[in-house]
Design a protein around this motif. Structure first.
Motif, short mmCIF file in Angstrom:
data_model
loop_
_atom_site.label_atom_id
_atom_site.label_comp_id
_atom_site.label_asym_id
_atom_site.label_seq_id
_atom_site.Cartn_x
_atom_site.Cartn_y
_atom_site.Cartn_z
N CYS A 118 68.79 -11.00 -62.44
CA CYS A 118 68.11 -10.03 -61.60
C CYS A 118 69.17 -9.01 -61.18
O CYS A 118 70.36 -9.22 -61.41
N HIS A 119 68.72 -7.91 -60.62
CA HIS A 119 69.67 -6.92 -60.15
C HIS A 119 69.03 -6.06 -59.07
O HIS A 119 67.97 -5.49 -59.27
N ILE A 120 69.65 -6.04 -57.90
CA ILE A 120 69.36 -5.15 -56.77
C ILE A 120 68.60 -5.75 -55.58
O ILE A 120 68.60 -5.15 -54.50
N PRO A 121 67.97 -6.95 -55.68
CA PRO A 121 67.34 -7.47 -54.46
C PRO A 121 68.36 -7.71 -53.35
O PRO A 121 69.46 -8.22 -53.60
N LEU A 122 68.00 -7.35 -52.13
CA LEU A 122 68.84 -7.58 -50.95
C LEU A 122 67.99 -8.22 -49.86
O LEU A 122 66.80 -7.93 -49.75
N VAL A 123 68.59 -9.07 -49.07
CA VAL A 123 67.89 -9.69 -47.94
C VAL A 123 68.78 -9.59 -46.70
O VAL A 123 70.00 -9.57 -46.80
N ALA A 124 68.14 -9.52 -45.55
CA ALA A 124 68.88 -9.33 -44.31
C ALA A 124 69.84 -10.47 -44.01
O ALA A 124 70.88 -10.28 -43.38
N GLU A 125 69.51 -11.67 -44.51
CA GLU A 125 70.33 -12.85 -44.17
C GLU A 125 71.63 -12.93 -44.96
O GLU A 125 72.53 -13.69 -44.59
N MET A 126 71.77 -12.18 -46.05
CA MET A 126 72.94 -12.27 -46.91
C MET A 126 73.82 -11.01 -46.80
O MET A 126 73.30 -9.90 -46.68
N PRO A 127 75.15 -11.17 -46.85
CA PRO A 127 76.05 -10.03 -46.66
C PRO A 127 76.07 -9.09 -47.85
O PRO A 127 75.88 -9.50 -48.99
N HIS A 128 76.32 -7.82 -47.56
CA HIS A 128 76.44 -6.80 -48.59
C HIS A 128 77.72 -6.01 -48.34
O HIS A 128 77.87 -5.38 -47.29
N GLY A 129 78.63 -6.04 -49.28
CA GLY A 129 79.89 -5.32 -49.14
C GLY A 129 80.77 -5.60 -50.34
O GLY A 129 80.52 -6.54 -51.09
N GLY A 130 81.80 -4.80 -50.52
CA GLY A 130 82.57 -4.87 -51.75
C GLY A 130 84.04 -5.17 -51.58
O GLY A 130 84.54 -5.43 -50.48
N PHE A 131 84.72 -5.10 -52.72
CA PHE A 131 86.17 -5.29 -52.82
C PHE A 131 86.78 -4.01 -53.39
O PHE A 131 86.09 -3.08 -53.78
N LYS A 132 88.09 -3.98 -53.47
CA LYS A 132 88.84 -2.88 -54.08
C LYS A 132 88.40 -1.53 -53.50
O LYS A 132 88.25 -1.40 -52.29
N HIS A 133 88.16 -0.53 -54.36
CA HIS A 133 87.81 0.79 -53.86
C HIS A 133 86.38 0.86 -53.32
O HIS A 133 85.97 1.92 -52.83
N SER A 134 85.64 -0.23 -53.40
CA SER A 134 84.31 -0.24 -52.80
C SER A 134 84.37 -0.56 -51.31
O SER A 134 83.34 -0.60 -50.65
#
Length: 476
Positions: A436-452
Motif C-alpha cells: 500500500c502507499h499513502i494511508p495515514l492515521v492519527a495514532e501513528m507518527p509521521h516524519g522523516g530522516f536525513k534531508h526530510s
C-alpha cells in the motif's frame, strides 16, 4: 468565497489588518485569475501576534488537560459543522476537487484534532522514586511556550491542523503563518477556534518569506515548526540556531516504491497511480519513484502508462477527476521543466504536457529508462510525474531506494513476507508501507530522516515534541 474578498490576520482573538496596509492578490490555480487579496505582514504584525501569544500562554499553560480536551473537541465539532464552507474555500484557494477534499481531507483533519484532544490527557513523566538515598525525584512534562509554525500550500487546512492541534493540546500557544498562496482556510480555522480558545492561544499571520523570517527570528517563540521544502527547512534551522530555538522540521520527500516480481502488477499499478497522482503529486510522500524488478519492469511501465492515460485532471466540480491543477505558476514551471530536461535515455510513456489553456493543469506523466543519477530521480518534482527504474536484485533496490538525500516515506510491493520484513528494516525512511502507499492515521507518527527533517507529526510522539522535560527533586 466571493470575488475580491480581503483576508486579514487573526491576532489575539480578533481580525487584524496588516500594520503597513500591504496586500497581495491570491490566484485561483484552476483559472489563473485573482479571487481575493491577503496581507503581506511585517515585523510589527509578527510582534503583535507574539505579544498576544505570550500573554495567553501564562494562563493556557495552567489549564488542565481536561479543559484543553474540551476546547479542542468543541473546535473539531465546529469544523465538522462547517465542513461544506471549508471545503469550498479550500477548493477555490488550491483547485482541489470538491468531492475528494470533502471525503479525504476534512474527515482526517477533524479526527486528528479529536485524537490530540484525547492525547492531551495521557501525557506523563516517569514514576517518582528515590534514586539517591534521602531524595525523591519525579519528572514534569511541560509545554514549551510560544510556538512559531509555518505551513505549506499543498494541504493548507490539514497541515494547519497537524501543527496547531498538538501544540495547543500540550498547553502551548501558537503563531502560525500559512503559505502566502493558500492562507484562506487557515484564517477560517483561527476564526472558528476563537469561539472555544482564549484570545491569543491561536494567532495567524499571513505573509511571504520575509514574514516567515520575522516569525523565526523573533525573540519570543521557544520552538519553530515547519512543514515545507528542504530549502525552507534549512533556512529555518539556520535562523533558529542563532537563538538556540527548538526546531521541528517536516520537509521534502522522494519516496521509493519498490515493486518485486511477485507483486500483483495490476493492483499495484492502480494503487501507485493513485498514490502518485493524488493532489497532483504535490505530496512529500507521493508514490512517484518506482523501482521495478527485471521480470516485471516492462509490464509495469505499460500498466502505469495505462493508468496515467485513464486518470483525469480537471475542474473541482467534476466528480471524475483525481486531481486538480498545480498550485501556482512557479510550480507549473518547475514540474514542466523537469520533463523538458529529461535526458535522451529516458522515455516519456505518458503525459508530459499541459492540459487545457487556463489554470495550471498538468497531465499524469510516466517516465521510464532513468538512471539513478538523473535529476528526475534525485530531486523532488512535486508534481504528477512518476518515474520508473529497473533494478537487478534486492541489494541494488535497497541501494537505489536509499540513494537520495530524502528519508520520509517508502513502500514495498511483494507477497514474500520474509522479503517484506527485510526491506522494512533496510529502507532508510520514517515510514515504510507494505503493499500500500499513502494511508495515514492519527495514532501513528509521521516524519522523516536525513534531508526530510526531524520531529514527528501525528501520534503521541508528535504531542511529546511540543513538550519539555523537567526533573524535580525533593530532599526528604
Amino acid at each position: 468565497m466571493t470575488a475580491k474578498t480581503v483576508l486579514h490576520n487573526f491576532i489575539g482573538g480578533e481580525s487584524a489588518a496588516p500594520a503597513d496596509g500591504r496586500y497581495e492578490d491570491l490566484i485561483d490555480p484552476a483559472t489563473g485569475e485573482v479571487f481575493a487579496s491577503a496581507p503581506v505582514s511585517g515585523e510589527a504584525d509578527v510582534d503583535k501576534a507574539m505579544g498576544a501569544a505570550s500573554a495567553a500562554f501564562e494562563k493556557w499553560r495552567n489549564t488542565t488537560p481536561s479543559e484543553r480536551q474540551q476546547a479542542l473537541l468543541k473546535f473539531a465539532d465546529a469544523i465538522e459543522a462547517r465542513a461544506g464552507e471549508l471545503v469550498k474555500a479550500e477548493s477555490q484557494n488550491t483547485g482541489k476537487p470538491l468531492g475528494l477534499t470533502a471525503s479525504e481531507e476534512l474527515p482526517p483533519a477533524v479526527d486528528q484534532i479529536r485524537f490530540f484532544a484525547g492525547a492531551a490527557r495521557l501525557l506523563e513523566g516517569r514514576s517518582a522514586g528515590q534514586y539517591l538515598q534521602g531524595f525523591e525525584s519525579y519528572v514534569r512534562r511541560e509545554p514549551v511556550g510560544v510556538c512559531a509554525q509555518v505551513t505549506p500550500w499543498n494541504y493548507p487546512l490539514m497541515m494547519a491542523v497537524w501543527k496547531l492541534a498538538p501544540a495547543i493540546a500540550a498547553g502551548n500557544t501558537v503563531v502560525l503563518k500559512p503559505s502566502d498562496t493558500t492562507p484562506v482556510t487557515t484564517v477560517m480555522l483561527a476564526e472558528i477556534a476563537a469561539e472555544f480558545l482564549p484570545p491569543g492561544v491561536l494567532n495567524v499571520v499571513v505573509g511571504d518569506r520575509d514574514t516567515g523570517r520575522a516569525l523565526v527570528t523573533h525573540k519570543t517563540p521557544q520552538m519553530v515548526s515547519i512543514t515545507g521544502s528542504v530549502r525552507a527547512g534549512m533556512e529555518v534551522a539556520s535562523a533558529a540556531s542563532a537563538d538556540l530555538k527548538r526546531t521541528h522540521l517536516e520537509l521534502g520527500g522522494k519516496a521509493p516504491v519498490v515493486v518485486f516480481d511477485d507483486a500483483d502488477i495490476a493492483a499495484a499499478a492502480e494503487a501507485i497511480a493513485v498514490g502518485g497522482y493524488f493532489n497532483a503529486g504535490q505530496d512529500c510522500t507521493a508514490a512517484t519513484r518506482v523501482l521495478a524488478s527485471p521480470r516485471v519492469y516492462s509490464d509495469f511501465v505499460a500498466a502505469l502508462a495505462e493508468q496515467a492515460k485513464n486518470t483525469k485532471t480537471g475542474a473541482a466540480d467534476d466528480e471524475d477527476v483525481l486531481f486538480g491543477p498545480l498550485n501556482n505558476s512557479r510550480q507549473f514551471e518547475r514540474v514542466s521543466g523537469f520533463v523538458d530536461r529529461l535526458p535522451d535515455h529516458a522515455a516519456l510513456d505518458a503525459g508530459g504536457v499541459r492540459v487545457g489553456d487556463r489554470g495550471f493543469y498538468y497531465a499524469p506523466t510516466v517516465v521510464s529508462g532513468l538512471k539513478q543519477t538523473d535529476e528526475a530521480v534525485q530531486d523532488e518534482i512535486f508534481g504528477p510525474v512518476i518515474t520508473v527504474q529497473q533494478f537487478s536484485d534486492e541489494d541494488e533496490a535497497v541501494a537505489w531506494a536509499n540513494g537520495v538525500e530524502y528519508g520520509l516515506a517508502s513502500s514495498v510491493w511483494t507477497k514474500d513476507h520474509a522479503r517484506a520484513m527485510r526491506m522494512t528494516q533496510r529502507l532508510d525512511f520514517g515510514c515504510v508501507w507494505v503493499n500500500c502507499h499513502i494511508p495515514l492515521v492519527a495514532e501513528m507518527p509521521h516524519g522523516g530522516f536525513k534531508h526530510s527533517g526531524h520531529g514527528k507529526d501525528l501520534s503521541v510522539y508528535g504531542l511529546e515534541d511540543y513538550t519539555r522535560i523537567k526533573h524535580v527533586m525533593h530532599a526528604l
